[in-house]
Scaffold this active site. Structure first.
Site, mmCIF file in Angstrom:
data_model
loop_
_atom_site.group_PDB
_atom_site.id
_atom_site.type_symbol
_atom_site.label_atom_id
_atom_site.label_comp_id
_atom_site.label_asym_id
_atom_site.label_seq_id
_atom_site.Cartn_x
_atom_site.Cartn_y
_atom_site.Cartn_z
ATOM 1 C CG ASP A 3 -2.022 -0.974 1.190
ATOM 2 O OD1 ASP A 3 -2.180 -1.643 0.158
ATOM 3 O OD2 ASP A 3 -2.753 -1.086 2.200
ATOM 4 C CG ASP A 18 -9.375 -5.204 5.231
ATOM 5 O OD1 ASP A 18 -10.366 -5.696 4.651
ATOM 6 O OD2 ASP A 18 -8.498 -4.551 4.648
#
Length: 315
Positions: free
Chosen positions: A17, A250
């Site tokens: 990321d 998540d």
């Protein structure tokens, strides 16, 4: 855990990321200035596996990384968190990547390039049949091909939890195999081909359209809505100051799977997940922000009403 069989198997993505802070999220055709970029470990599958490992749950990740240096670094970090990588394949090419823009309120906008995640096909999933069949909970998302998710659902003998993110059309055969579906409000609307629901009643109404055993809708700062048979529970989150919402969904999914593997009823499991997700938004990054079990338990208010004491939303 018996032998090499984990409590939870996560079938999903691994990403690198790139996080950039911005004054506002960009609109179509707009160029904006951002802060210094930061690299974090990510991917919905990896994030959820780390969330489970931080909570002390035995977890195996089924997925794929590439042949680049970033892949090796990500695998080392996952192993250091305690995630079992026996079923993490290595394929030629780059690892999956995501660019995450974060505004001052902590809201984010994300662009994902699948990379090695596109190689997670049914044959790769079937190699983990023993782990999938022996797990108490199998948790999957949609940053890998849908046919691989269906293969995971077909092999599951315990509870199959699906986080339908990012939202794509799903075959009825897959939805019927889902024990607990965990969409956010936007994903729920896309799955039902309906406008974005504005109220809790509208969310519950859409959730009832889906052929899943139960639906838990994450509502961001408004907590979560559990739609299970004839009952609906709206679970409010604790008050926190959001720094970065990346990975909060998540964290919720990982904590929900942890609590279900522990044998908690669905509403209790969702209450635990709401608290874990609320803690995760108080720190930057996805995996870096996942709380430990001790942190989640410490955040519980002993005088707060239990989920079963809350007033449900009438059907």
């Amino acid at each position: 855990m018996s032998g090499n069989r984990p409590d939870v198997v996560v079938v999903g993505s691994v990403n690198a990321d790139l996080r950039i802070e911005v004054d506002m999220l960009p609109r179509p055709g707009e160029t904006i200035h951002g802060g210094s970029p930061s690299w974090f470990s990510g991917g919905k599958g990896a994030n959820q596996a780390v969330a489970l490992a931080r909570l002390g749950r035995s977890v195996t990740l089924v997925g794929a990384v590439g042949s680049d240096l970033a892949s090796a670094d990500l695998a080392r970090q996952l192993a250091a968190e305690g995630v079992n990588l026996d079923r993490l394949a290595t394929v030629n090419g780059p690892v999956g990547q995501a660019v995450v823009f974060v505004d001052p309120s902590g809201e984010n906008s994300i662009v994902v390039s699948p990379g090695a995640n596109a190689a997670v096909r049914p044959d790769l999933v079937r190699r983990a049949h023993a782990e999938l069949a022996g797990a108490k909970v199998v948790l999957a998302q949609l940053e890998i091909p849908v046919d691989a998710v269906l293969a995971a659902a077909s092999a599951t003998r315990g509870i199959f939890v699906l986080n339908p993110a990012p939202a794509v059309p799903l075959p009825p055969e897959l939805l019927r195999r889902v024990d607990v579906l965990v969409p956010n409000r936007g994903e729920l609307a896309q799955l039902c081909a309906a406008p974005l629901p504005a109220t809790v009643d509208e969310v519950a109404s859409l959730a009832r359209r889906l052929p899943c055993a139960a639906v838990v809708v994450t509502l961001g700062g408004d907590g979560a809505l559990v739609v299970d048979g004839d009952t609906v529970h709206h679970l409010a989150p604790p008050a926190v100051t959001a720094v970065d919402t990346t990975g909060a969904g998540d964290c919720f999914c990982g904590a929900l799977a942890d609590a279900l593997a522990e044998g908690r009823p669905l509403v209790d499991a969702a209450e635990f997940a709401v608290r874990a997700a609320a803690l995760s938004v108080t720190a930057p990054g996805a995996q870096a922000s996942m709380p430990t079990r001790a942190q989640v338990l410490a955040a519980e208010a002993p005088d707060e009403a239990r989920p079963e004491d809350r007033m449900g939303v009438p059907r």
